[in-house]
Design an enzyme around this catalytic site. Structure first.
Site, PDB file in Angstrom:
ATOM      1  N   TYR A 194     -22.648 -48.616  24.390  1.00  0.00           N
ATOM      2  CA  TYR A 194     -21.436 -48.681  23.793  1.00  0.00           C
ATOM      3  C   TYR A 194     -21.670 -49.841  21.894  1.00  0.00           C
ATOM      4  O   TYR A 194     -21.836 -49.844  21.385  1.00  0.00           O
ATOM      5  CB  TYR A 194     -20.453 -48.733  24.510  1.00  0.00           C
ATOM      6  CG  TYR A 194     -19.708 -48.344  23.996  1.00  0.00           C
ATOM      7  CD1 TYR A 194     -19.083 -47.063  23.757  1.00  0.00           C
ATOM      8  CD2 TYR A 194     -17.761 -48.981  23.625  1.00  0.00           C
ATOM      9  CE1 TYR A 194     -17.564 -46.331  22.932  1.00  0.00           C
ATOM     10  CE2 TYR A 194     -16.598 -48.626  23.609  1.00  0.00           C
ATOM     11  CZ  TYR A 194     -16.728 -47.299  22.957  1.00  0.00           C
ATOM     12  OH  TYR A 194     -15.303 -46.160  23.191  1.00  0.00           O
TER      13      TYR A 194
ATOM     14  N   LYS B 269     -23.787 -22.717  39.221  1.00  0.00           N
ATOM     15  CA  LYS B 269     -25.028 -21.518  38.331  1.00  0.00           C
ATOM     16  C   LYS B 269     -25.396 -23.263  37.919  1.00  0.00           C
ATOM     17  O   LYS B 269     -26.207 -23.333  37.173  1.00  0.00           O
ATOM     18  CB  LYS B 269     -23.919 -21.213  37.548  1.00  0.00           C
ATOM     19  CG  LYS B 269     -24.826 -20.518  36.453  1.00  0.00           C
ATOM     20  CD  LYS B 269     -25.164 -19.138  37.385  1.00  0.00           C
ATOM     21  CE  LYS B 269     -26.565 -18.928  35.547  1.00  0.00           C
ATOM     22  NZ  LYS B 269     -25.399 -17.640  35.578  1.00  0.00           N
TER      23      LYS B 269
END
Length: 765
Positions: A40, A95
Site C-alpha cells: 500500500y 460458479k
C-alpha cells in the site's frame, strides 16, 4: 438420504465453518512493515503511475488478467426461476468455485438488483475495468440476448453468457462426433430442437456455424412447433421458425436424425424414438430429469446414440467442459472478446480430445477398462486432466488468428506446461477416488460405528453410493445416534457382544482357534476374544461376510494393527506391511511413505516400501516419480542412516529399471527441480515432477505428513495400508468425518483391486 436430510446438509455446507464458498487470499508477502509499505502506501503509487502512463500495464501490476466477474440479476436461476439477486448468490459463488478448481481463474461474483436492461448494462460497463472477463449467468431470455450483444459490442474484454453458449459448445462437440459415428453430414442432418430459450437458440446458431441447414431444423416451444405463420414471434424465435405445416413434437420427430432437448422431463415417448431415422442421435439435456429416461431410450432403440446432462449416464453434456477453459484461453492472450471462431475452436478441441487415447487415470475414475471413442463416449469426461492443456490453447490460437488477441502466445510448449502446472492447486484426486468407488461399491464394516463421526461418515458413504456400510458396536447407541442424524436407511447393525450374534461369534471363534491352537490359544479364549470388535470385524472379512474394514478412530494404532496382522496377515509374496499417506498439496497429489508402521526400516525394507507404494500409486492411474529422502545428497554423508537409503536406491535401479526413482536426496532438492538440475544434473529425477517421498524412518515420515496437514491445511487420505491380504485400513486417532469418508473410498477401491487380481489369477490358472 431423505429430502429433509439433504436440505440440512446443503445448508450446513454453505454456512459452516465460514459462510459462502469463496474467499480473497493475499498473493504477496505481508509479514513486515516493508511488505506493507510496498503493498500500500507509499510503494503502491509506483504501479499506479505506470498504469496511468499506459493502461495495458494494469495486466502487469494487478490481478485483472486472471479475474472474471460472474454477474447475474437472479431472473433465471437454475430451475428456480426469478428468485432475485441475493438468492442467486450461492449459485454465482458456486460458479466461481468451478472457475478456480478447473482453470485456476479467480472470480468475484456480482449480483445486480435490476431487471432493466439499460441499467444492467450500465452497471457492468462501469465496473468492467476491474476484470479481465465477464461471465453472465442466469439472466432470463429475451433480455439475456440483448445484454450479451451490447456488452460484447461496448466492452474490450471477453464477455460470455454461459447459459447460452456453454451447452451449445459442449453439445456441438458431441454432435460432430455422433454424426461421424453414424456416417452423416451435418449439412444433411434433420434436427429437432425442443426448447426455444437462450441455450436452444445458441445451440442452433452454433450448429449452423458448423454447416447445419436452417431449413433442416424444427424448433419447438411450450406452444408447439415454431412456424413462420405464427404471430408475435420474438426475433430469436422467428430466426428458427419453419415453413413446414406441422404442430407437434410427435410430428417433428418422424424421420429426424437428431433430437436436441433443452425443455422439460418426459416429453419424448418410445413411439417418437421409434419414428426417428436409423441411428438416431438423442441429446436429452433437461435437468435433473431428461426429456426421455436414459434406460427407456436405450431399451427402445439399440442403435441410439444418447447423451444427457446427468453424470450417472454416458455422454454427459456438462458446461464445466467449456467455460473455465474458454475463459482461460481468452484471458491468456488478453482477448477483447469471445467470438464465434473461439467458440468453434473449443468445439473442435473437445471433439478431437474424445477420439484420443484416454489416460489410465480417467479410466480408473470411471471404472472402465478402457474408455474409447464410440457411442458411449462421444465427449470427454469432466475429470480428464488433458482438458486444460488442449482447450485453452485452441481458444487462444483462434483469438490470435481472428485478430482479437492483444498479447499473443509465442511459445506454445511453455504455455501448455504452465497450464498443466495450474492443476497443482486443483486436486481432483478426491473426486476421482470417490467416483471410482461408486462404480462398484463394496461392503465396508465400520468397527467403531457407535461413535458419531464414524456413523456420519458411514451415512455419507451410503448416501453417496461409495460403500455398503456394516455398523459394528452397541446397537442401542447406534440406533440413537442414527435417529439424531436422520440416518434412516436399512443398514446392517451388528453388536458382537449381543446374544443374537452368539452363533456367528462361536463360528468365528472356532475358525480362529483352529488357526491359533498351537500358538497358545484355547477355544474359550478364542470365544472371548471374538467379543472384541476388531477381531470380529477381521473375521467378517476373512469369512466373506464383509469386503473391507475401517477402524482406529478411537483406539491407538498399534492396538488395531495387532488383530489385523494376526487374523488377516500379509498378502501373498508380501514380506512387510507399510503405509502411505496421500496428501493433497498445492503442487498436486503427493504420496508419503511409511507414515505409521516401520520405525527404522532397513535398506531391504525401504526397497519393499518403495515397490508397494509405486504399486498403490498406479492403482490410481498415476505414474510414480519417487525420491528416497534423508539429510544427505547422493552420498554426501556416510552415516548409517543415509547409507541404507543409498543402498536401497541401488537395488531399486537394478530390480525396477522402469521406475523413476532416485536418492539419497534432501527434500528441497527432491521437490525443487531447478535446484536438482543445476547441482545434480545426472539424477534420474531431473525434469520430472516428484510425487512420492520415501522417508528413512517413521518419525520423519509421520512428522512431515502431520506438519503438512496442520500448517498448510493439506488434505490427507491415509494411512493407506499396503501389503495386507485383505482390505484393512486403520484411521488416525480422532480422524475427521471427511477423512473417514475418504478412507472408506480407498478401502472400496482396495477391495475392487484385490477382487480384480483374484479373478486375473484364477483365469491365468
Amino acid at each position: 438420504m431423505s429430502k429433509q436430510t439433504k436440505r440440512r446438509e446443503a445448508l450446513i455446507y454453505h454456512a459452516k465453518p465460514t459462510p459462502g464458498k469463496i474467499q480473497v487470499v493475499p498473493t504477496k508477502k505481508y509479514a513486515t512493515q516493508r511488505d506493507l509499505s510496498l503493498a500500500y502506501s507509499p510503494g503502491v503509487a509506483e504501479p499506479c503511475l505506470e498504469i496511468e502512463k499506459k493502461k495495458e500495464n494494469v495486466y502487469k501490476y494487478t490481478a485483472k488478467g486472471n479475474l472474471v466477474a460472474v454477474i447475474s440479476n437472479g431472473t433465471a436461476v437454475l430451475g428456480l426461476g426469478d428468485i432475485g439477486p441475493e438468492a442467486s448468490k450461492p449459485v454465482m459463488e458456486g460458479k466461481g468455485l468451478l472457475f478456480k478448481i478447473f482453470a485456476d481463474i479467480d472470480v468475484f461474483d456480482i449480483e445486480i438488483d435490476t431487471k432493466n436492461v439499460d441499467e444492467f448494462i450500465k452497471t457492468v460497463k462501469n465496473i468492467a475495468p476491474t476484470f479481465g472477463g465477464i461471465n453472465l449467468e442466469d439472466i432470463k431470455a429475451p433480455e439475456a440476448f440483448e445484454i450479451e450483444r451490447r456488452l460484447k459490442e461496448e466492452l474490450d474484454i471477453p464477455v460470455m453468457h454461459d447459459d447460452q453458449h456453454g451447452t451449445a459448445i459442449i453439445s456441438a462437440a458431441a454432435l460432430l462426433n455422433a454424426l461421424e459415428l453414424t456416417n452423416r453430414k451435418i449439412e444433411e442432418a434433420k434436427i429437432v430442437i425442443s426448447g426455444a430459450g437462450a441455450a436452444a437458440i445458441s445451440c442452433s446458431r452454433l450448429y449452423q456455424s458448423f454447416g447445419a441447414k436452417r431449413e433442416n431444423m424444427v424448433m419447438l416451444d411450450s406452444k408447439g412447433v415454431i412456424r413462420n405463420d405464427r404471430e408475435n414471434l420474438s426475433s430469436e424465435k422467428a430466426e428458427f421458425s419453419t415453413h413446414r405445416k406441422i404442430d407437434t413434437l410427435e410430428e417433428a420427430m418422424v424421420d429426424a436424425d437428431v433430437f436436441i432437448g433443452l425443455s422439460m422431463a418426459n416429453i419424448v415417448s418410445p413411439d417418437m424414438l421409434l419414428s426417428m431415422a436409423k441411428d438416431p442421435i438423442v441429446f436429452a439435456m433437461a435437468n435433473p430429469n431428461p426429456e426421455i429416461d436414459y434406460q427407456l431410450a436405450i431399451d427402445t432403440r439399440d442403435d441410439i446414440i444418447m447423451a444427457t446432462g446427468r453424470s450417472d449416464h454416458p455422454n454427459q453434456v456438462n458446461n464445466v467442459l467449456g467455460f473455465p477453459f474458454i475463459f482461460r484461453g481468452a484471458l491468456d492472450v488478453r482477448a477483447t472478446k469471445i467470438n464465434e471462431e473461439m467458440k468453434m475452436a473449443a468445439v473442435v478441441a473437445l471433439a478431437k480430445l474424445a477420439k484420443e487415447s484416454v489416460p489410465e487415470q480417467v479410466n480408473i475414475a470411471y471404472g472402465e477398462t478402457r474408455l474409447a471413442f464410440g457411442r458411449d463416449y462421444i465427449i470427454p469426461k469432466p475429470f480428464d486432466p488433458r482438458l486444460i492443456a488442449e482447450v485453452p490453447p485452441a481458444v487462444a490460437k483462434a483469438a490470435m488468428e481472428s485478430g482479437v488477441a492483444t498479447s499473443p502466445i509465442e511459445n506454445w510448449d511453455k504455455y501448455r506446461d504452465e497450464l498443466l502446472e495450474r492443476l497443482g492447486s486443483d486436486n481432483k484426486m478426491v473426486r476421482l477416488i470417490t467416483n471410482r468407488a461408486k462404480m462398484n461399491p463394496k461392503r465396508v464394516v465400520y468397527a467403531e460405528a457407535d461413535h458419531l463421526d464414524v456413523l456420519k461418515a458411514a451415512q455419507i458413504a451410503h448416501d453417496e453410493g461409495i460403500a455398503i456400510p456394516i455398523l459394528l458396536g452397541r446397537r442401542e447407541t447406534i440406533k440413537k445416534l442414527m435417529a439424531e442424524i436422520e440416518f434412516d436407511a436399512d443398514i446392517q447393525i451388528i453388536d458382537p457382544k449381543s446374544d443374537e450374534e452368539e452363533a456367528r461369534k462361536n463360528k468365528y471363534a472356532k475358525v480362529y482357534w483352529e488357526q491359533r491352537k498351537r500358538k497358545g490359544v484355547t477355544l474359550y479364549a478364542a470365544e472371548r476374544i471374538m467379543r472384541e470388535r476388531n477381531y470380529f470385524a477381521a473375521m467378517m472379512v476373512n469369512e466373506g461376510d464383509a469386503d473391507a474394514i475401517i477402524s482406529g478412530y478411537s483406539r491407538s494404532y498399534p492396538s488395531v494393527v495387532k488383530p489385523m496382522l494376526e487374523l488377516i496377515g500379509l498378502a501373498k509374496n508380501a514380506k512387510r506391511v507399510a503405509t502411505t499417506n496421500l496428501m493433497m498439496t498445492q503442487r498436486g497429489p503427493m504420496f508419503l511413505s511409511d507414515t505409521s508402521i516401520n520405525i527404522d526400516p532397513t535398506s531391504e525394507d525401504l526397497v519393499k516400501i518403495t515397490q508397494m507404494t509405486a504399486k498403490t500409486i498406479k492403482m490410481f492411474g498415476l505414474e510414480p516419480v519417487v525420491a528416497l529422502t534423508t539429510f544427505s545428497n547422493f552420498g554426501s554423508s556416510s552415516s548409517p542412516r543415509t547409507t541404507k537409503v543409498k543402498e536401497a536406491v541401488a537395488v531399486l535401479h537394478e530390480t525396477n529399471p522402469d521406475l523413476l526413482v532416485d536418492g539419497d536426496l534432501q527434500i528441497d532438492f527432491a521437490l525443487n527441480s531447478d535446484m536438482l538440475k543445476s547441482t545434480f544434473p545426472f539424477s534420474k529425477l531431473v525434469g520430472k515432477k516428484v510425487n512420492t517421498l520415501i522417508f528413512p524412518n517413521l518419525e520423519s515420515a509421520n512428522i512431515t505428513y502431520k506438519l503438512l496437514k496442520e500448517l498448510n491445511k493439506a488434505e490427507s487420505i491415509g494411512p493407506i495400508m499396503m501389503g495386507m491380504r485383505k482390505p484393512v485400513h486403520i484411521l488416525q486417532l480422532g480422524a475427521s468425518v471427511d477423512e473417514i469418508v475418504n478412507m472408506t473410498a480407498i478401502a472400496v477401491i482396495d477391495a475392487q483391486q484385490k477382487e480384480k487380481w483374484e479373478k486375473e489369477k484364477g483365469s491365468a490358472q
